[in-house]
Design an enzyme around this catalytic site. Structure first.
Site, PDB file in Angstrom:
ATOM      1  N   GLY A  85      -5.290 -31.454 -21.774  1.00  0.00           N
ATOM      2  CA  GLY A  85      -5.828 -30.186 -22.235  1.00  0.00           C
ATOM      3  C   GLY A  85      -5.642 -29.066 -21.246  1.00  0.00           C
ATOM      4  CG  ASP A  86      -6.029 -26.793 -17.643  1.00  0.00           C
ATOM      5  OD1 ASP A  86      -5.048 -26.075 -17.394  1.00  0.00           O
ATOM      6  OD2 ASP A  86      -7.202 -26.413 -17.477  1.00  0.00           O
ATOM      7  CG  ASP A  87      -1.964 -25.754 -15.750  1.00  0.00           C
ATOM      8  OD1 ASP A  87      -1.513 -25.184 -16.755  1.00  0.00           O
ATOM      9  OD2 ASP A  87      -2.698 -25.186 -14.919  1.00  0.00           O
TER      10      ASP A  87
END
Length: 482
Positions: A259-261
């Site tokens: 859900g992120d980098d």
């Protein structure tokens, strides 16, 4: 009468002792023990002279019993062998519920292919520690932070590996608390090693981390290899691998859905990062596959106040990910991002192929220096192919502080049917291109085909690539209760 009373009480005690003996005997009969032989092998920075199983220290792999004390006891016991060839703790097949525990030096934690570490949802099993000095505060809240599931500080020669065993952070509990703003402290990570040298994290599957998955910080000589990471793409801040103020690091052969980098390179936040002054440098990222619809494949920053230098990324695949390589910074960050080299990047269905901006104005507090301008220089991309791209690039430097030395060569970006009519956005940048489609903005003029070989990698390898892993092979016996 007194004599009769004493005799009566003695008989009652004898009956009670006999009853307890019978219960104990029946319990022992219901849970039988057998000797199990485990054979395993792995490639490691070092092999170990001493081995033990978690079951030797009372571990119970039923998914219900807490094993926090068993892990702590096992590692404390095995720490005595640090100067005698080191030690390893074998985690057999089973579901091992546990809170946070800390590793020791000259040590390997090995997970069987059918072993699952389940992160406890009992918040009392997560000690609170101080914020990182280069951040000045926690990421989720100003106060401290919960210790990571697997933690260590001031260590030497540490391996966390297995036969693709699983670490499940059971993060939904933490994500809900975060969204409801119920947390007084920053969420724990799955694996965090601080102020350490000689780290290997390999051949594991990481699921549903409460926040970041792997966070080496203030450390050196690090290998992260063969890691699979899964988290819902809507989960908050579930970054994959975040090298932070680290030197000589290799990340390779990893598959990340988050859900992120997928990889976020960091080195401290605003005035705290500037003061601490530990850069991330000498970083290799190769053979990475990333899926993250709302974040970047590789992000540099936004916490980059200690500096980021000499990052080499090659053979990268991004699928349905918001951006390819993203540089995030702002006025007040200070520091630098320079000498960045990217080649052989394949992208499929992206919002931005490239993005670097100077307006990421998330600050630790109000005490940052408004005159602390970041330096962004010598950023190189070459041999990039993409399809179904909405925007080719968004390059927005800082007024009176342009991003310099941007070099893009041999890049073909296939634009989506509904792509923006203006594929390139460029302000306050300087650089050049060669053999780039679609035609770049005027601030990145095409220098002609004779410059196609520009933007190349340094020829000399980094020291971490010269480290050869050893073949470690073991046969060990342990007691299994059933």
């Amino acid at each position: 009468m007194k004599l009769l009373w004493k005799t009566h009480m003695r008989l009652q005690v004898i009956k009670l002792v006999f009853a307890l003996f019978v219960v104990t005997l029946r319990t022992a009969e219901s849970r039988k023990a057998k000797i199990v032989t485990a054979s395993f092998e792995y490639n490691g920075i070092n092999c170990r002279a001493h081995s033990a199983s978690l079951t030797d220290f009372g571990g119970v792999g039923d998914g219900v019993t807490s094993n926090t004390k068993a892990f702590q006891s096992a590692i404390s016991n095995l720490s005595q062998y640090g100067s005698e060839g080191g030690s390893q703790l074998y985690v057999p097949a089973g579901k091992w519920l546990t809170g946070s525990f800390s590793l020791t030096s000259h040590f390997t934690l090995y997970l069987d292919k059918d072993a699952v570490l389940l992160a406890s949802q009992d918040i009392t099993e997560w000690p609170v520690i101080e914020p990182l000095p280069s951040y000045g505060r926690g990421r989720d809240a100003p106060a401290g932070r919960f210790t990571s599931l697997i933690f260590g500080t001031n260590l030497t020669d540490v391996i966390v590996t297995g036969e693709n065993g699983t670490i499940d952070g059971q993060g939904a509990f933490w994500w809900q608390q975060f969204h409801r703003k119920k947390l007084k402290y920053t969420r724990p990570y799955l694996i965090e090693l601080m102020f350490s040298d000689g780290i290997q994290i390999s051949n594991l599957t990481l699921l549903n981390s409460p926040s970041w998955n792997i966070h080496p910080v203030y450390s050196s000589n690090i290998i992260v290899q063969g890691i699979t990471i899964f988290a819902p793409v809507t989960s908050p801040n579930t970054d994959g691998i975040n090298p932070d103020s680290c030197t000589n690091t290799k990340i390779e052969d990893c598959y990340i859905v988050s859900g992120d980098d997928c990889v976020a390179v960091k080195s401290g936040w605003d005035e705290y990062g500037i003061k601490f002054g530990w850069p991330t440098k000498q970083l290799v990222i190769r053979r990475l596959t990333c899926i993250s619809p709302f974040s970047a494949t590789i992000a540099l920053g936004s916490e980059m106040s200690g500096g980021i230098q000499d990052v080499r990324a090659e053979d990268i695949t991004a699928i349905q990910t918001e951006s390819g390589v993203r540089i995030k910074t702002a006025v007040g960050r200070g520091g630098y991002v320079k000498d960045i080299y990217v080649k052989r990047f394949n992208m499929h269905t992206m919002k931005w192929a490239f993005k670097m901006t100077g307006d990421y104005n998330s600050h630790a507090d109000t005490h940052f220096d408004p005159n602390a301008l970041p330096e962004i220089a010598n950023i190189n991309y070459r041999d990039v192919v993409a399809e179904n791209v909405t925007i080719a690039a968004k390059f927005e430097g800082i007024s009176n502080d342009p991003f310099k030395g941007i070099c893009i060569a041999n890049v073909t970006l296939g634009m989506a049917v509904k792509a923006k009519k203006r594929p390139w956005t460029c302000t306050d940048i300087e650089g050049m291109t060669s053999g780039v489609t679609p035609t770049p903005c005027d601030l990145l003029p095409d220098q002609g085909p004779e410059k196609i070989a520009a933007c190349d990698f340094p020829e000399e390898s980094l020291p971490i690539d010269k480290l050869e892993l050893k073949k470690c092979s073991y046969n060990m016996k342990y007691v299994e209760m059933f």
